[in-house]
Design a protein around this motif. Sequence first.
Motif, short mmCIF file in Angstrom:
data_model
loop_
_atom_site.label_atom_id
_atom_site.label_comp_id
_atom_site.label_asym_id
_atom_site.label_seq_id
_atom_site.Cartn_x
_atom_site.Cartn_y
_atom_site.Cartn_z
N ARG A 10 -20.36 8.56 -9.17
CA ARG A 10 -20.16 9.43 -10.33
C ARG A 10 -19.70 8.69 -11.57
N PHE A 11 -18.99 7.58 -11.42
CA PHE A 11 -18.53 6.86 -12.60
C PHE A 11 -19.70 6.36 -13.44
N LEU A 12 -20.87 6.23 -12.84
CA LEU A 12 -22.05 5.74 -13.56
C LEU A 12 -22.52 6.73 -14.63
N VAL A 13 -22.18 7.99 -14.49
CA VAL A 13 -22.64 9.01 -15.44
C VAL A 13 -21.47 9.71 -16.15
N TRP A 14 -20.29 9.07 -16.15
CA TRP A 14 -19.16 9.64 -16.88
C TRP A 14 -19.56 9.74 -18.34
N PRO A 15 -19.30 10.77 -19.06
CA PRO A 15 -18.39 11.89 -18.88
C PRO A 15 -19.04 13.13 -18.27
N PHE A 16 -20.30 13.02 -17.88
CA PHE A 16 -20.99 14.19 -17.33
C PHE A 16 -20.48 14.57 -15.94
N ARG A 17 -19.95 13.60 -15.23
CA ARG A 17 -19.32 13.84 -13.93
C ARG A 17 -18.00 13.09 -13.92
N PRO A 18 -16.97 13.67 -13.32
CA PRO A 18 -15.68 12.96 -13.28
C PRO A 18 -15.77 11.76 -12.34
N PRO A 19 -15.04 10.70 -12.66
CA PRO A 19 -15.07 9.54 -11.76
C PRO A 19 -14.41 9.91 -10.44
N PRO A 20 -14.85 9.27 -9.36
CA PRO A 20 -14.21 9.54 -8.07
C PRO A 20 -12.78 8.99 -8.06
N PRO A 21 -11.93 9.53 -7.22
CA PRO A 21 -10.57 9.00 -7.14
C PRO A 21 -10.58 7.66 -6.40
N TYR A 22 -9.90 6.69 -6.96
CA TYR A 22 -9.79 5.38 -6.33
C TYR A 22 -8.34 5.16 -5.94
N SER A 23 -8.10 4.75 -4.73
CA SER A 23 -6.72 4.52 -4.28
C SER A 23 -6.09 3.36 -5.04
N GLY A 24 -6.88 2.40 -5.47
CA GLY A 24 -6.36 1.24 -6.18
C GLY A 24 -6.34 1.40 -7.68
N ASP A 25 -6.56 2.61 -8.18
CA ASP A 25 -6.62 2.87 -9.61
C ASP A 25 -5.22 3.11 -10.15
N THR A 26 -4.39 2.06 -10.13
CA THR A 26 -2.98 2.26 -10.46
C THR A 26 -2.50 1.39 -11.62
N SER A 27 -2.40 0.10 -11.41
CA SER A 27 -1.89 -0.81 -12.44
C SER A 27 -2.33 -2.23 -12.13
N PHE A 28 -2.18 -3.08 -13.13
CA PHE A 28 -2.53 -4.48 -12.93
C PHE A 28 -1.61 -5.12 -11.89
N ALA A 29 -0.33 -4.82 -11.97
CA ALA A 29 0.63 -5.38 -11.02
C ALA A 29 0.31 -4.96 -9.60
N ALA A 30 -0.03 -3.69 -9.42
CA ALA A 30 -0.37 -3.19 -8.08
C ALA A 30 -1.63 -3.85 -7.55
N GLN A 31 -2.59 -4.10 -8.44
CA GLN A 31 -3.83 -4.77 -8.03
C GLN A 31 -3.55 -6.17 -7.49
N PHE A 32 -2.76 -6.91 -8.23
CA PHE A 32 -2.47 -8.28 -7.80
C PHE A 32 -1.55 -8.31 -6.59
N ALA A 33 -0.66 -7.35 -6.48
CA ALA A 33 0.24 -7.29 -5.32
C ALA A 33 -0.54 -6.97 -4.05
#
Length: 191
Positions: A123-146
């Motif tokens: 769905r992210f490919l056609v945003w804003p027509f469809r909402p992006p899917p929820p990603y568990s890692g969609d939090t912060s830069f620090a959380a990504q690197f941790a």
Amino acid sequence: MWPWGHLGAAYLAYFTYTRIDASDRQTVLTLLALAVGSQFPDLVDKPLAWTVSVLPSGRSLAHSLVTLVLLVAVLYRVAAWYQRTDLVRAFGVGAFAHTLTDVSPSALAAVLGGDLSQLKWFRFLVWPFRPPPPYSGDTSFAAQFAAFQFEPYVQFQFALFGLAALVWLADGAPGVRAVTEAGRELLAERT
């Protein structure tokens, strides 16, 4: 996908493109435009979603094919005035390669296997027509690197980058030659 994976995939796509369309050459500027394009969706979406919470996801506005098509079309028109459409093509290859390599490999395999319920991950490919899917890692830069782990998919991305580097070297390290020649000319003028 991590930045080095996006860069490796983008370079391999651009290398292939320059073999198909021989009028486009790899230069310092086209390779720079490619590198920027290969990181562009994350450079826009991640800070705007994770830092200032303007976007709904780290894969929304700049990851959308809708946005990228419009952006590349506008950039192409502007670049045509300056006769530098080669830079926009390189940027576009990088940006589209980034977005397409952000599609989950497992979701892609499931959809190709007939499990259409996994289309939600696209769905992210056609945003804003469809909402992006929820990603568990969609939090912060620090959380990504941790949460970084040297798992098989990360290893694959390093291998992809390594393959791209080998292809670039085997092709004569395009771009480097121009920089070294310009450096030699500059030194020759000063002496």
